[in-house]
Scaffold this motif. Sequence first.
Motif, PDB file in Angstrom:
ATOM      1  N   ALA A 280      46.919  73.469  83.648  1.00 51.50           N
ATOM      2  CA  ALA A 280      46.959  73.014  85.046  1.00 51.50           C
ATOM      3  C   ALA A 280      48.390  72.877  85.552  1.00 51.50           C
ATOM      4  CB  ALA A 280      46.220  71.685  85.181  1.00 51.50           C
ATOM      5  N   ALA A 281      49.315  72.587  84.634  1.00 50.92           N
ATOM      6  CA  ALA A 281      50.724  72.420  85.021  1.00 50.92           C
ATOM      7  C   ALA A 281      51.503  73.729  84.939  1.00 50.92           C
ATOM      8  CB  ALA A 281      51.375  71.376  84.125  1.00 50.92           C
TER       9      ALA A 281
ATOM     10  N   SER B 174      42.376  62.762  76.965  1.00 48.36           N
ATOM     11  CA  SER B 174      43.484  63.494  76.345  1.00 48.36           C
ATOM     12  C   SER B 174      44.278  64.273  77.388  1.00 48.36           C
ATOM     13  CB  SER B 174      42.940  64.451  75.284  1.00 48.36           C
ATOM     14  OG  SER B 174      42.257  63.732  74.289  1.00 48.36           O
ATOM     15  N   ARG B 175      43.575  64.806  78.365  1.00 47.46           N
ATOM     16  CA  ARG B 175      44.265  65.490  79.456  1.00 47.46           C
ATOM     17  C   ARG B 175      45.128  64.497  80.236  1.00 47.46           C
ATOM     18  NH1 ARG B 175      41.783  69.675  83.994  1.00 47.46           N
ATOM     19  NH2 ARG B 175      43.669  69.739  85.292  1.00 47.46           N
ATOM     20  N   ARG B 176      44.591  63.292  80.445  1.00 45.66           N
ATOM     21  CA  ARG B 176      45.355  62.265  81.179  1.00 45.66           C
ATOM     22  C   ARG B 176      46.610  61.871  80.399  1.00 45.66           C
ATOM     23  NH1 ARG B 176      48.246  59.744  83.613  1.00 45.66           N
ATOM     24  NH2 ARG B 176      47.979  57.782  84.760  1.00 45.66           N
ATOM     25  N   ALA B 177      46.497  61.742  79.085  1.00 43.96           N
ATOM     26  CA  ALA B 177      47.659  61.394  78.267  1.00 43.96           C
ATOM     27  C   ALA B 177      48.734  62.470  78.353  1.00 43.96           C
ATOM     28  CB  ALA B 177      47.221  61.199  76.811  1.00 43.96           C
ATOM     29  N   THR B 178      48.302  63.728  78.303  1.00 42.23           N
ATOM     30  CA  THR B 178      49.257  64.838  78.387  1.00 42.23           C
ATOM     31  C   THR B 178      49.836  64.952  79.790  1.00 42.23           C
ATOM     32  OG1 THR B 178      47.885  65.975  76.743  1.00 42.23           O
ATOM     33  CG2 THR B 178      49.577  67.284  77.841  1.00 42.23           C
ATOM     34  N   ASP B 179      49.005  64.753  80.803  1.00 41.03           N
ATOM     35  CA  ASP B 179      49.486  64.740  82.199  1.00 41.03           C
ATOM     36  C   ASP B 179      50.591  63.707  82.384  1.00 41.03           C
ATOM     37  OD1 ASP B 179      47.845  66.753  83.189  1.00 41.03           O
ATOM     38  OD2 ASP B 179      46.284  65.367  83.868  1.00 41.03           O
ATOM     39  N   HIS B 180      50.411  62.561  81.738  1.00 40.26           N
ATOM     40  CA  HIS B 180      51.409  61.494  81.859  1.00 40.26           C
ATOM     41  C   HIS B 180      52.762  61.960  81.327  1.00 40.26           C
ATOM     42  CE1 HIS B 180      53.223  57.543  81.884  1.00 40.26           C
ATOM     43  NE2 HIS B 180      53.431  57.612  80.578  1.00 40.26           N
ATOM     44  N   LEU B 181      52.761  62.644  80.193  1.00 38.39           N
ATOM     45  CA  LEU B 181      54.021  63.160  79.643  1.00 38.39           C
ATOM     46  C   LEU B 181      54.616  64.235  80.541  1.00 38.39           C
ATOM     47  CD1 LEU B 181      52.946  63.313  75.878  1.00 38.39           C
ATOM     48  CD2 LEU B 181      54.660  61.774  76.888  1.00 38.39           C
ATOM     49  N   ILE B 182      53.760  65.077  81.109  1.00 43.17           N
ATOM     50  CA  ILE B 182      54.239  66.105  82.045  1.00 43.17           C
ATOM     51  C   ILE B 182      54.873  65.455  83.270  1.00 43.17           C
ATOM     52  CG2 ILE B 182      53.504  67.968  83.595  1.00 43.17           C
ATOM     53  CD1 ILE B 182      51.333  68.628  81.480  1.00 43.17           C
ATOM     54  N   SER B 183      54.258  64.372  83.755  1.00 40.64           N
ATOM     55  CA  SER B 183      54.789  63.679  84.942  1.00 40.64           C
ATOM     56  C   SER B 183      56.155  63.063  84.688  1.00 40.64           C
ATOM     57  CB  SER B 183      53.809  62.584  85.393  1.00 40.64           C
ATOM     58  OG  SER B 183      53.849  61.456  84.522  1.00 40.64           O
TER      59      SER B 183
END
Length: 350
Positions: free
Chosen positions: A212-213, A171-180
Amino acid sequence: MTRRITTFDIAREAGVSRTTVSHILNEQPGVHLSAKTKARVLATARRLGYVPNSAAQMLVTGRSQSIGLVFPRGDLLAIDAFIPMMIRGLNEVCRARGYRLVMEVLRDPSDDQAYLKLANSKRVDSLIIINPRRGDRALEIVLKTKFPVLVAGTSEGSGKNTIATQEGLASRRATDHLISLGHRRIAHISHASLDYVSALRRLQGYRAALKAAGLRYEHSLVRQADFSLASGYHAMKTMLNEHTHPTALFAGNDTVAIGAMLAIRESGLSVPHDMAVVGYDDVPSAAFACPPLTTIRTHAYEHGKLFAQAAIRLMKQEQIDSREDALPLELVIRDSCGAKAKSTSRTAAI
């Protein structure tokens, strides 16, 4: 009317005693017979088309040759697309190994003897409990017994007899992707109430990515759905009506995500140009959503096979390694997130 083939027929054809046939067909522990004799008896049984009498077999072995799959609620088969795929894998292993799959619904979640009653009913030889809730006293009680119980999915506590995946990390990876992709106002709709451990873990992963962001967690951007398309639709509709202005959504499962996308379109917005969307599970309909859905691939069919194999091992009093990384999860990038992929879709390991 065709006569039923019996163990007497197998014994006569294989040239052994009926007792020997019974020991082999029922996998009687502590009885030592040659591999050649076992192979001859089993081949004879197959050739004659022998079908065991389940009632008689239970009297001999004390086992029902059945595995119980327990649902927290009865409507999940109809509304959660992950479940049928998981059941297909589970049932495939059960049939291949000579077990029946019995599906049960937890009638009263407040009954702290619920699982114990199923275990004591003698109708199943092991239990697979999916989607455990937080603070499930009934689960705690049955896990303290010697009855074979597999917890299928993330659970609280020690993780005894558990097969799960790293939902928080995915889930963190999915959200990181949107942040990126430049999004700073990212909404989250959980696939269920936070009483379910899996829903809580996915929310925690979402929050960890924001932290983290350096992004602020906003309660107004978070809603809870109830597994279904309709619940995802209504949760998104409510959020948009309150003018919270998210530019992206991470949904707790694909069904909720697809329902939310309809609400987004009905409000006059476009996916992904006005709002990017990422789901979770990669159910078959995800690739055919409008637009095709970016999601976390969880391998539901393979999960089912793992659950069945582990339940059978527990039933035979074998140890299983409790795992929270049982299968690798992947981010499958499609059109709904707005990323410029070189092909129709691509995957990235978590």
